[in-house]
Design an enzyme around this catalytic site. Structure first.
Site, PDB file in Angstrom:
ATOM      1  N   ASP A  96       0.857  -1.186   0.000  1.00  0.00           N
ATOM      2  CA  ASP A  96       0.000   0.000   0.000  1.00  0.00           C
ATOM      3  C   ASP A  96       0.895   1.238   0.000  1.00  0.00           C
ATOM      4  O   ASP A  96       2.114   1.126   0.074  1.00  0.00           O
ATOM      5  CB  ASP A  96      -0.961  -0.019   1.193  1.00  0.00           C
ATOM      6  CG  ASP A  96      -0.239  -0.024   2.524  1.00  0.00           C
ATOM      7  OD1 ASP A  96       0.972   0.263   2.552  1.00  0.00           O
ATOM      8  OD2 ASP A  96      -0.884  -0.323   3.549  1.00  0.00           O
ATOM      9  N   SER A  97       0.301   2.402  -0.068  1.00  0.00           N
ATOM     10  CA  SER A  97       1.106   3.623  -0.199  1.00  0.00           C
ATOM     11  C   SER A  97       1.479   4.230   1.148  1.00  0.00           C
ATOM     12  O   SER A  97       2.278   5.162   1.209  1.00  0.00           O
ATOM     13  CB  SER A  97       0.329   4.668  -0.999  1.00  0.00           C
ATOM     14  OG  SER A  97      -0.786   5.114  -0.245  1.00  0.00           O
ATOM     15  N   GLY A  98       0.870   3.726   2.227  1.00  0.00           N
ATOM     16  CA  GLY A  98       1.071   4.346   3.537  1.00  0.00           C
ATOM     17  C   GLY A  98       0.099   5.480   3.807  1.00  0.00           C
ATOM     18  O   GLY A  98       0.066   6.025   4.911  1.00  0.00           O
ATOM     19  N   GLY A  99      -0.702   5.838   2.808  1.00  0.00           N
ATOM     20  CA  GLY A  99      -1.633   6.955   2.958  1.00  0.00           C
ATOM     21  C   GLY A  99      -2.587   6.771   4.117  1.00  0.00           C
ATOM     22  O   GLY A  99      -2.761   7.673   4.948  1.00  0.00           O
ATOM     23  N   PHE A 100      -3.205   5.607   4.204  1.00  0.00           N
ATOM     24  CA  PHE A 100      -4.191   5.356   5.265  1.00  0.00           C
ATOM     25  C   PHE A 100      -3.552   5.484   6.647  1.00  0.00           C
ATOM     26  O   PHE A 100      -4.121   6.090   7.553  1.00  0.00           O
ATOM     27  CB  PHE A 100      -4.818   3.961   5.096  1.00  0.00           C
ATOM     28  CG  PHE A 100      -5.827   3.636   6.157  1.00  0.00           C
ATOM     29  CD1 PHE A 100      -7.110   4.164   6.111  1.00  0.00           C
ATOM     30  CD2 PHE A 100      -5.501   2.813   7.232  1.00  0.00           C
ATOM     31  CE1 PHE A 100      -8.043   3.880   7.095  1.00  0.00           C
ATOM     32  CE2 PHE A 100      -6.437   2.520   8.231  1.00  0.00           C
ATOM     33  CZ  PHE A 100      -7.703   3.059   8.147  1.00  0.00           C
ATOM     34  N   ASP A 150      -2.495   8.448  -1.691  1.00  0.00           N
ATOM     35  CA  ASP A 150      -3.820   9.058  -1.704  1.00  0.00           C
ATOM     36  C   ASP A 150      -4.127   9.662  -0.342  1.00  0.00           C
ATOM     37  O   ASP A 150      -3.418   9.423   0.631  1.00  0.00           O
ATOM     38  CB  ASP A 150      -4.889   8.014  -2.055  1.00  0.00           C
ATOM     39  CG  ASP A 150      -4.990   6.930  -0.976  1.00  0.00           C
ATOM     40  OD1 ASP A 150      -3.936   6.535  -0.439  1.00  0.00           O
ATOM     41  OD2 ASP A 150      -6.104   6.474  -0.676  1.00  0.00           O
ATOM     42  N   GLY A 220     -11.268   4.419   1.059  1.00  0.00           N
ATOM     43  CA  GLY A 220     -12.131   5.312   1.829  1.00  0.00           C
ATOM     44  C   GLY A 220     -13.516   4.795   2.136  1.00  0.00           C
ATOM     45  O   GLY A 220     -14.400   5.559   2.520  1.00  0.00           O
ATOM     46  N   CYS A 308     -13.417 -27.577   7.914  1.00  0.00           N
ATOM     47  CA  CYS A 308     -12.170 -26.926   7.506  1.00  0.00           C
ATOM     48  C   CYS A 308     -11.066 -27.954   7.282  1.00  0.00           C
ATOM     49  O   CYS A 308     -10.951 -28.923   8.040  1.00  0.00           O
ATOM     50  CB  CYS A 308     -11.756 -25.916   8.577  1.00  0.00           C
ATOM     51  SG  CYS A 308     -10.240 -25.021   8.163  1.00  0.00           S
ATOM     52  N   CYS A 313      -7.292 -27.593  12.265  1.00  0.00           N
ATOM     53  CA  CYS A 313      -8.515 -28.386  12.415  1.00  0.00           C
ATOM     54  C   CYS A 313      -8.261 -29.885  12.249  1.00  0.00           C
ATOM     55  O   CYS A 313      -8.990 -30.707  12.811  1.00  0.00           O
ATOM     56  CB  CYS A 313      -9.583 -27.903  11.435  1.00  0.00           C
ATOM     57  SG  CYS A 313     -10.218 -26.270  11.890  1.00  0.00           S
ATOM     58  N   HIS A 339      -5.761 -21.113  10.997  1.00  0.00           N
ATOM     59  CA  HIS A 339      -7.156 -21.456  10.704  1.00  0.00           C
ATOM     60  C   HIS A 339      -7.918 -20.285  10.083  1.00  0.00           C
ATOM     61  O   HIS A 339      -8.597 -20.446   9.060  1.00  0.00           O
ATOM     62  CB  HIS A 339      -7.887 -21.915  11.967  1.00  0.00           C
ATOM     63  CG  HIS A 339      -9.360 -21.994  11.754  1.00  0.00           C
ATOM     64  ND1 HIS A 339      -9.950 -23.017  11.051  1.00  0.00           N
ATOM     65  CD2 HIS A 339     -10.362 -21.115  12.068  1.00  0.00           C
ATOM     66  CE1 HIS A 339     -11.261 -22.784  10.966  1.00  0.00           C
ATOM     67  NE2 HIS A 339     -11.524 -21.631  11.567  1.00  0.00           N
TER      68      HIS A 339
END
Length: 376
Positions: A96-100, A150, A220, A308, A313, A339
């Site tokens: 990711d860009s680090g924006g968040f 962003d 967003g 599963c 499991c 799991h």
């Protein structure tokens, strides 16, 4: 020049419009729709790469630009030969860009047209990220898919604030595209913003499509809004995205949101949820959530989930895992993480089959009923 990332559409579900495809990357193909485990600090918490491949069956993982920039530093990762070599993972990676993360810092950051000045959450040291520096960091990290820088609006935000934020995101996206050089090794994705205003989402999508990125993301949403608003914007925005390129919904990882994403025509999702709730002693199963730390499981000698196929499991009981969690043994977190991650990758495997069988809508209703969700 051949782009690093290409998308091949295999089938569209006649019942729902969901799509089944393959994303081709420099480190292999990804069958979609796909859930991407999050390896924030160049590791999916407590998991080895071999476990991710053999037990979880992860096709791609996500790492975080902000955290890796702060430590160990992008230059160290570059010296190591890039993220793939650094963490011994030979399948695709998305950064990711680090924006968040930067925008989550609140009072610790200041946004200008040039970029964002912020204080490290680790030691309070001052840093500055611009579209150009983010591209340099992501180029150093060397992931197959990299995200444009962003601005992520908080929920709720006014129309005026959201519009200014969205327009800045587009300007930054243009600068990211100009700064990103090696399009054959790394595919750059643009991020559609615009909050919960449909006209802003439409403009954001149109402007970013004009810039011709190798893929597109919705940012967003899933930021604390009611579920009906999430679904409304998701269903509105996804059809605006190009059909011939990957579509990525950022930060989504609950089973119902993953299915809603697929129904809307999304190809990729990611979230820290499966490992986070594992650390709290919670398992996701085909019959809903199991809080294994609860006393009711003290003498429960059955698997977490009889449906599963994961290592946990096949080998351990709820009673044993509860004991590990209650005594703070690391193995408890590891077994629950294996799991939960496998549950989500197998859910998406099933989603891909149901799309091919033109049956995803029917499956979604059956799944929600069994899991304990109400269908919107």
């Amino acid at each position: 020049m051949k782009p690093a990332i290409t998308y091949e559409l295999l089938h569209e579900c006649k019942q729902s419009g969901a799509r089944r495809g393959i994303i081709h990357t420099p480190h292999g193909d990804i069958n979609t729709p796909v859930f991407m485990p999050v390896g924030t600090q160049a590791t999916v918490k407590s998991m080895t790469p071999e476990e991710l491949k053999n037990e979880v069956k992860a096709q791609i993982i996500l790492s975080n630009t902000y955290h890796l920039y702060l430590r160990p530093g992008n230059k160290i990762v570059k010296e190591a030969g890039g993220l793939h070599k650094f963490m011994n993972w030979d399948r695709p990676i998305l950064t990711d860009s680090g924006g968040f993360q930067v925008f989550s810092l609140g009072d610790l950051r200041k946004i200008t047209e040039e970029g964002v000045e912020f204080k490290s959450h680790l030691d309070g040291s001052k840093h500055f990220l611009s579209p150009e520096s983010v591209m340099e960091i992501e180029n150093d990290l060397g992931a197959d898919i990299i995200m444009a820088f962003d601005e992520c609006c908080p929920y709720p935000s006014t129309y005026e604030y959201t519009e200014q934020s969205m327009l800045r995101t587009t300007r930054w996206a243009k600068r990211c595209k100009q700064a990103h050089k090696d399009i054959e090794k790394q595919g750059l994705f643009g991020i559609i913003q615009g909050g919960f205003y449909k006209d802003l989402r439409k403009k954001s999508a149109e402007d970013l499509i004009d810039l011709d990125f190798q893929g597109y993301a919705i940012g967003g949403i899933s930021v604390g809004e009611p579920k009906e608003e999430f679904i409304d914007i998701l269903r509105y925005t996804t059809p605006l995205m190009p059909k011939n390129k990957p579509r990525y919904l950022m930060g989504v990882g609950t089973p119902d949101y993953l299915i809603e994403a697929a129904l809307a025509g999304i190809d990729m999702c990611d979230c820290v949820l499966p490992t986070r709730i594992a650390r709290n002693g919670t398992a996701m199963t085909w019959n809903g959530k199991v809080v294994v730390r609860n006393a009711t499981y003290e003498r429960d000698f059955t698997p977490l989930d009889t449906e599963c196929d994961c290592y946990t499991c096949k080998n351990y009981t709820r009673a044993y895992i509860r004991h590990l969690v209650k005594t703070n043994e690391i193995l408890g977190v590891r077994l629950l993480s294996i799991h939960n991650l496998r549950f989500l990758t197998s859910l998406m495997q099933r989603v891909r089959i149901e799309i091919e069988n033109d049956n995803l809508l029917t499956f979604s209703k059956e799944f929600y009923k069994k899991y304990g969700y109400t269908k919107e």
